[in-house]
Design an enzyme around this catalytic site. Sequence first.
Site: not given
Length: 823
Positions: A402, A412, A449-450, A478, A578
């Site tokens: 993603h 990420d 995706e998140e 990922d 994140h």
Amino acid sequence: MSVKTEYFDDKKHADVLVLPTTSTTKSRAQSGTFSRLRRVVFAFGLVYLVLSWIPFRGDAGFYAQLSKPRILNGKPAEKIFLKIPNPEAVSAALQKYAKHAHVAGSEQDFRTAKIALEGFYESFGLSSHSLENLIYDAGSKESQNAIYDFSSKDSPRAWIDTYYSLLDNPQIQSLEIVDEMGNALWTADLEEVCNPLDEDANNACSAVPPFHGFSADGDVSGELVYGNYGDPEDYAELEKRGVDVTGKIMLVRYGSNLRGLKVQNAEERGAAGVLIYSDIRDDRGVTEENGFLPYPEGPARNPFMIQRGSVQFIPIYPGDPTTPGAPSYKNSTRAKDTNLPVIPSLPLSWANTQYLFSEFNRTGTVRLRLVNKIKQEIKPIWNTMMLIPGILTDEVVIVGNHRDAWVLGAVDPSSGSACMDEVVRGFGELYKKGWKPLRTIILASWDGEEYGLLGSTEWGEDFEKWISKNVVTYLNLDSSVSGSRWGAGASPSLSNFIYQLAQDIPHPTRENATLWDSQSDFGPFIPPDTRMKEDQPSTDDLRYIGPLGSGSDFTVFLQRIGVASTSATFYEAPGDAHSIYDSIPFVERFVDPGYHRFNAMSKFLGLETLRLADAIVLPLNTSYYALELTAYTELVATAAKELNIAVDLSPLNEAISNLYDATKELEKGKEDAKKALFKSLKRWHRRRHLCRVIWDRLCRLVKPWFGCDNDDKQEIEVNVEEMASYVFESGHGVPHDVKKAIKRIRKINSKLLSFESGFISEEGLPGRTWYKHFGVAPGKRLGYGATTFPALTESITLDKNATSARMEIERLSKLINKLAKHI
């Protein structure tokens, strides 16, 4: 259990064939006696007979191919590819994706989709037309034809599929300590503090407010209750102590389960709202208390770091909440979601959490007001798709990572995007040298995706039947590099393949070691005394690779459609996932200085793809899978015994035994088919070698009169593997016995392709019918973690219902017996 390599051993099978080019010199005028004329006539007659014999034996087509570029695949292709990825290039690739925030549905997200598209055409040296002409609405004729209408003769190509999914944007978020009258006594800052020591994070400081994707809109007040991880066991402990959580605001920490489950568990017990924070107790000792400075000065967690993330109830179903089981086109009919929370939630920093703890300890009661104003709307998301046609178009390998991030996403997911770019670059170089994979390859840069695996799920639902029929494996990335310790999850049929592959990749930083050895690398920060029980292998099998749960894009392929899947990563480093601090400077200082692990993952993914795409017989070990089912049954038996639930597992054990016997026959059939192919190709080679000898002798015989020149020939070496690739590509001039061997292998590969889908039941799992795989699924109360034999296991562990367990044993046994019969 070891498995033989599924590729042709050059030393064992590479019978070398040397053939002349088709060039000849002009005939020279000759004079001679009658006897010489007879010799000439005899020579021409013999040549005629030989040349007549060759097409009769089916070799003319292969001779004709010798003047064309050979098919580059197998070991030669691997050798070339492994020289392409390098730390400097993968570093440059990361810069393209992680310099700006690119949350799903944003303009920057769209920009990264086009970056991936441009990179593909640039790597392959192809003209790309106008980018706007390669952006399709999902469901359109162009989008559908890109998958359904391609042939082995087509050039590689790429495009963007646009789906339209529910997304939300944060409007107002606030958290206050209030008195009984609702007056604010303290207001949380709810922001991440900028620091110029990390220029990238500093620039993105206010790009994306801290919030939870798919959180509920709400303004609620209630007393604060601490709930540890928010597991059912934690709520049971609170109940035991007489704590009623009805109408309360739960404070829980990240870890143990999916964040959506933390909200779901609170919601089911009547809580008014949820706060989720990152606890330094889960940082594996990388803390200020142990002498580590907080980021960006050091590797410890910045106390103002806030972890964004989705709170969608993925164990019910992933993807666009308004189109479960169907693709989200622009004009799709939309249903009311059933996998989203109804109570609001917010992410919280450690600094704000510490203040809440201190107030609670001081007063004994803390009353909060939580405000979460969210705007939901249908917005576009963009999957960048890249297709490399193979010799076979009905056997496909899909590789996916993603692209969207909550903020910068250097780890990420952009570490995966950078590695994917290196794979594309390597494949482009191979393509320019004449490479053509045996199987078709699709590389996907998924979006959304998140929020809840949106892009991959919608695409999987869009092409579900085609995927089930044609896709051999799905290979997932990922956060491909977030630490020093390598690990992988996979379908059991691919475990041995991954084990062997990881031993063929050098260790990223140590000499005389392999990628497999890096499973024990904890890096420079994590102290040995913080290594938890789960760090140790759960089995005596040193080759063991665990099953896949959820939380990434393999979900739709494995657990709904039944495609054998893998996912691998480097992990175990201090992390700021994140948050704004998931940045390139963070990667370069504390995750992977020198980009050595990025480089190793690029090589791993590329080699994984090449070997699955070029293997004559698919490297899927079904016998190992059957043995793993026995281990799954033992887990069920243990759980039933602990809970004192009487179940008879003998029908299931018998079905697994039947399947194991069938897989042993299938494995034997694989070996016999390969031997038959080798034998027929060698026989074909010997015939060709005889023709070569006769041609040389004839050349020497007629050279004095006709100038047949075989002295300055160009040597062309053709090994068995290349011959096999040729006969897959073209039936022209191929002997009958070779065709028969190839047909046999194709039949076996068809059984191997469909093995994983044998665990798919159209009824779906009880209470969550989107999931159809009865062998493995994300745990109903785990989310990320895998539950094996999910329907049966959860009938015991969650429902504690012996009647339901007996029904699930019967259903599972029938499914496995049907699979045994099929293969």
